[in-house]
Design an enzyme around this catalytic site. Sequence first.
Site: not given
Length: 542
Positions: A16, A188
């Site tokens: 991420d 997302e």
Amino acid sequence: MRATINNPILPGFNPDPSICRVGDDYYIATSTFEWYPGVQIHHSTDLVNWRLVSRPLNRPDLLDMRGNPDSCGVWAPCLTYSEGVFYLVYTDVKRHSGDAKDAHNYITRCTTIDGDWQAPVYINSSGFDPSLFHDDDGRRWFLNMLWDYRPDKPSFGGIVLQELDRDNLSPVGPVHTIFAGSDLGMVEGPHLYKRNGYYYLLTAEGGTEYDHACTLARSRQLTGPYELHPKQHLITARFDPQCPLQRAGHGDLVETPEGETYLVHLCSRPLANRGRSPLGRETAIQKLTWGDDDWLWPDADCLSPQIQVPGPETRNHTSTPAREADIDYRFTARQLPVDFQWLRTPFPETLFSLSERPGYLRLYGRESLGSLFNSSLVARRQQSQRFTASTTLDFQPRHFQQMAGLVCYYNSRKYHYLFISHDETLGRCLDVMSCLADANGHGHYPLNGHRIPLPAQGPVRLRAEVDFEHLYFSWASQGENWQRLPLKLDYSVLSDEAGTGAGNNFTGAFVGMAAQDLSGTGTPADFSGFEYREGAGLGGFP
């Protein structure tokens, strides 16, 4: 002249990525989940080599994860810089199984990347993957994905946007749903940018498995509507099962001082024989180019991630030193070596000491390796498919409930543990415990009760050799030759993809030291050093 960037740039569990540039300095923040301190921040001056410089969530008021389930904790941080201040946005996830998510979003600030970050400001709990956008008019905007628990609605309910007060960062004004995602779904990981009058929204889609992708959209208005990129995605390996970098997605953009654009994104390198990824989700980088149509395009004209990427134009500045692949750690300083972390608690003094026995890391025997509260385990990431790790342990157990040793660990239900304990017949002895992705966390004992007797006293060396999907344990008395155990363990179990509920596993394999005292008396175990070496043949692979 350009250097070549080799992917992944952050090997091992570093998912991420969020990137920002301050002058000639680049910083990447990555998720740490249940590992403490929270958030890894790496620094580079060339986009080629990276060095870990900070884990900012290092106090109880910033992060306390005791009781957080596996793969909860810190998800998808966002690191930005504005007007002399670094901003770090992060989620502390308290529950992610079932219909509902307990995901609490915060912001903290600091004027230096490695300083003491301010007490966090709570923003919301409506979803995860938050980020912060600093518009050119001085206003600040908070984004996150919206989680919908209702069975008749998509769980990933779109990307929402809300303004924050410029000074105290509290939410103000209405919440806008600005993007529902593409037909790939599961939108997302939002990040916003502005260029040439367009707002660009980069998101992650397809879930963080083999359909993962980075999706780009744009709008003339901040609140939308957003139109999709002509190819929909900037990067994905979903159409290329032979690509060495799989699960490519969840990215962020950065521009060099010369105006070149790069995308950092997560990826994984699955084992060829098993399709599992003990290294977890790593960080890679790709070069992009702005077209005359004001869209970003992959520089290689290919959606698949590239192993080798041209670096930026070189400038007259000092390059970041390359990462060390072979390290002998000695516990002589007042703090742990920077590569090591522990689990969940903001109170490390309850787990270990570097001062009680100078020159040693003393672990206090605490709860089991399956504990979600006080597990005395100190470990570092695996960063290569082949490595050797060893340590020397001085430990005098008096009861079978007292254990300490060398552990290869993914989470509380996936590990291989070579440990010293006590047997009523043998006295001090060596045993192996494995947890093979069992949903109930049951231990398996591959020595089948044939524990190995050890000398009654004195240090013992312990070693793990990892050769892709195989793990071999060895031991030696001080000054003696290594003795390999008659076991070939399945190392691929220590991966996102293995076991019950594997789709909810998000971390990566670690190797380190652990101690338990299930009687509750806190028996100490002293480790005099730790060695980590990458590559083949280091420990005598067959």
